[in-house]
Design an enzyme around this catalytic site. Structure first.
Site, PDB file in Angstrom:
ATOM      1  N   THR A   1       0.869  -1.180   0.000  1.00 37.38           N
ATOM      2  CA  THR A   1       0.000   0.000   0.000  1.00 37.38           C
ATOM      3  C   THR A   1       0.900   1.222   0.000  1.00 37.38           C
ATOM      4  O   THR A   1       1.986   1.196   0.575  1.00 37.38           O
ATOM      5  CB  THR A   1      -0.869  -0.023   1.277  1.00 37.38           C
ATOM      6  OG1 THR A   1      -1.829  -1.053   1.133  1.00 37.38           O
ATOM      7  CG2 THR A   1      -1.579   1.310   1.514  1.00 37.38           C
TER       8      THR A   1
ATOM      9  N   ARG B   1     -15.226  -6.187   0.241  1.00 34.05           N
ATOM     10  CA  ARG B   1     -14.489  -5.727   1.431  1.00 34.05           C
ATOM     11  C   ARG B   1     -13.798  -4.379   1.165  1.00 34.05           C
ATOM     12  O   ARG B   1     -13.182  -4.159   0.129  1.00 34.05           O
ATOM     13  CB  ARG B   1     -13.440  -6.774   1.807  1.00 34.05           C
ATOM     14  CG  ARG B   1     -12.590  -6.418   3.031  1.00 34.05           C
ATOM     15  CD  ARG B   1     -11.277  -5.782   2.649  1.00 34.05           C
ATOM     16  NE  ARG B   1     -10.389  -5.658   3.818  1.00 34.05           N
ATOM     17  CZ  ARG B   1      -9.266  -4.948   3.813  1.00 34.05           C
ATOM     18  NH1 ARG B   1      -8.902  -4.307   2.726  1.00 34.05           N
ATOM     19  NH2 ARG B   1      -8.515  -4.883   4.883  1.00 34.05           N
TER      20      ARG B   1
ATOM     21  N   GLY C   1     -11.114  -1.686   3.031  1.00 32.79           N
ATOM     22  CA  GLY C   1     -10.165  -1.565   4.143  1.00 32.79           C
ATOM     23  C   GLY C   1     -10.138  -0.163   4.725  1.00 32.79           C
ATOM     24  O   GLY C   1     -11.055   0.637   4.536  1.00 32.79           O
ATOM     25  N   ASP C   2      -9.047   0.135   5.406  1.00 32.66           N
ATOM     26  CA  ASP C   2      -8.918   1.433   6.074  1.00 32.66           C
ATOM     27  C   ASP C   2      -8.509   2.550   5.130  1.00 32.66           C
ATOM     28  O   ASP C   2      -8.787   3.730   5.393  1.00 32.66           O
ATOM     29  CB  ASP C   2      -7.883   1.341   7.204  1.00 32.66           C
ATOM     30  CG  ASP C   2      -6.520   0.915   6.680  1.00 32.66           C
ATOM     31  OD1 ASP C   2      -6.470  -0.024   5.850  1.00 32.66           O
ATOM     32  OD2 ASP C   2      -5.507   1.524   7.078  1.00 32.66           O
TER      33      ASP C   2
ATOM     34  N   THR D   1      -0.820   2.144   6.822  1.00 27.93           N
ATOM     35  CA  THR D   1      -0.745   0.894   6.058  1.00 27.93           C
ATOM     36  C   THR D   1      -0.719  -0.269   7.035  1.00 27.93           C
ATOM     37  O   THR D   1      -0.080  -0.177   8.089  1.00 27.93           O
ATOM     38  CB  THR D   1       0.488   0.835   5.145  1.00 27.93           C
ATOM     39  OG1 THR D   1       0.545  -0.468   4.552  1.00 27.93           O
ATOM     40  CG2 THR D   1       1.797   1.099   5.887  1.00 27.93           C
ATOM     41  N   GLY D   2      -1.415  -1.339   6.695  1.00 30.64           N
ATOM     42  CA  GLY D   2      -1.407  -2.491   7.596  1.00 30.64           C
ATOM     43  C   GLY D   2      -2.715  -3.248   7.476  1.00 30.64           C
ATOM     44  O   GLY D   2      -3.443  -3.102   6.492  1.00 30.64           O
TER      45      GLY D   2
ATOM     46  N   GLY E   1      -6.093  -3.683   7.613  1.00 26.04           N
ATOM     47  CA  GLY E   1      -7.091  -2.616   7.608  1.00 26.04           C
ATOM     48  C   GLY E   1      -8.203  -2.757   8.627  1.00 26.04           C
ATOM     49  O   GLY E   1      -8.680  -1.768   9.186  1.00 26.04           O
TER      50      GLY E   1
HETATM   51  N1  ASP Z   1      -4.391  -1.234   4.826  1.00 26.30           N
HETATM   52  C1  ASP Z   1      -4.639  -1.924   3.595  1.00 26.30           C
HETATM   53  C2  ASP Z   1      -5.981  -2.581   3.690  1.00 26.30           C
HETATM   54  O1  ASP Z   1      -6.287  -3.161   4.707  1.00 26.30           O
HETATM   55  C3  ASP Z   1      -3.608  -2.948   3.256  1.00 26.30           C
HETATM   56  C4  ASP Z   1      -2.168  -2.579   3.538  1.00 26.30           C
HETATM   57  O2  ASP Z   1      -1.890  -1.476   3.932  1.00 26.30           O
HETATM   58  O3  ASP Z   1      -1.279  -3.441   3.353  1.00 26.30           O
HETATM   59  O4  ASP Z   1      -6.703  -2.573   2.739  1.00 26.30           O
END
Ligand code: ASP
Length: 350
Positions: free
Chosen positions: A218, A246, A248-249, A269-270, A272
């Protein structure tokens, strides 16, 4: 400047400013270091990279692309451009690169499609724009900005967002544009694995170890411009094997992206689901606003305690109104880079 000289200056300045009134007393050495005129920080995703998967060539490719991206933003800011312009143009470079999970190179859904999410926020006006689940927009971050600038809404999704993109004259691509073999193979491996392991711990272990590089990618950026305006943006393909639409964040203002001239600009990032539940980006700003914490302390609490205690992982990049930069993560790594106006651009890579 040699440290001794700086310390001496610190002391002299402290003594002289004590006489001049409470508000002018610097409390740390940092207060005496000239504030940067502008600053920019980027990430290319957080996760685990196994050494055996990171060849010198691959590492060089990431490094070169991060450098190219951050220099685009740095030059915009240096020439007096806005933080919003710097954020979107910097993200465009990473969206166009197959190395990152955003734009070209996005991860695959369970249905073997690519559904992209993105958002931007302007710290001066608190205006924001976001898109979720778009499948044919070359640069979703530009669409998020168009939503902010040219619609009365904050968040558009799916087909509606795509119609708006068409009306706005944004570049559309055939969905096959987003295909990359590595991401596709990653989906197939997860699908195979999923047949046997579905509980949270198994999934967490799997994401930590076996997704390796594929969890990275991301992209996001936060910037402060010469006018003191903050902006942030985030763009992603989401998480491999996502289904049922779905989201995400990344496109959620307050979770994946937040900017407020009174506090800071943040891109996340992470994993979500956890970043949404912890309202990561806004929480960092709120800790600064309501509790008076520094950016660094606020980011540490949210990433190392709040997100981690929930069982989530990932990181953020952020810049505050004084140009302080923080890159906090609780994963093994996070692609990242930053430059302040008073730093040598050659020192951008961490
Ligand atoms: N945060 C992103 C999501 O959950 C994915 C990522 O940052 O790796 O969609």
């Amino acid at each position: 400047m040699p440290k001794l000289l700086l310390t001496l200056l610190c002391i002299t300045f402290l003594i002289s400013s004590c006489k001049e009134g409470k508000n002018e007393i610097p409390t740390t050495e940092n207060d005496l270091i000239e504030k940067p005129e502008f600053a920019i920080v980027i990430h290319g995703g957080a996760g685990t990279i196994l050494k055996e998967n990171m060849t010198p060539e691959r590492e060089a490719a990431y490094k070169a692309k991060l450098e190219e991206a951050i220099m685009v933003g740095h030059n915009i800011l240096k020439n007096g451009g806005t933080s919003m312009e710097a954020v979107t143009k910097t993200i465009n470079v990473m969206e166009d690169s197959p190395l990152f999970n955003a734009g070209k190179g996005a991860v695959f859904t369970n249905a073997e499609t690519n559904e992209l999410d993105a958002s931007v926020m302007d710290g001066k006006t608190l205006n924001a724009g976001a898109v979720a689940g778009v499948t044919n927009i070359k640069n979703p971050i530009d669409l998020a900005r168009a939503v902010m600038d040219n619609s009365e809404h904050v968040m558009l999704s799916g087909k509606g967002a795509e119609s708006f993109a068409e009306e706005q004259g944004l570049e559309l691509v055939d969905p096959s544009y987003f295909f990359t073999e590595g991401r596709f193979n990653s989906l197939q491996r997860i699908k195979d694995r999923e047949k046997t392991e579905l509980d949270h711990d198994a999934k967490a272990a799997y994401y930590d170890t076996e997704l390796k590089d594929y969890k990275f990618g991301t992209v996001g950026c936060a910037a402060l411009d010469k006018n003191g305006n903050l902006a942030a943006g985030t763009s992603t393909g989401g998480m491999t094997n996502k289904r049922w639409g779905r989201i995400g964040d990344a496109p959620i203002i307050g979770a994946g992206t937040y900017a407020n001239n009174e506090t800071c600009a943040v891109s996340s990032t992470g994993w979500g689901e956890y970043f949404i539940r912890a309202m990561v980006a806004h929480d960092i700003s709120a800790l600064m606003e309501y509790k008076g914490l520094s950016l660094q302390e606020a980011a540490r609490i949210v990433i190392q305690e709040k997100v981690a205690n929930l069982g989530g992982d990932g990181g953020i990049v952020a810049v505050d109104k004084d140009g302080n930069i923080t890159m906090e993560f609780n994963t093994a790594g996070m692609y990242r880079a930053s430059i302040k106006s008073n730093e040598d651009p050659a020192d951008w890579y961490l």
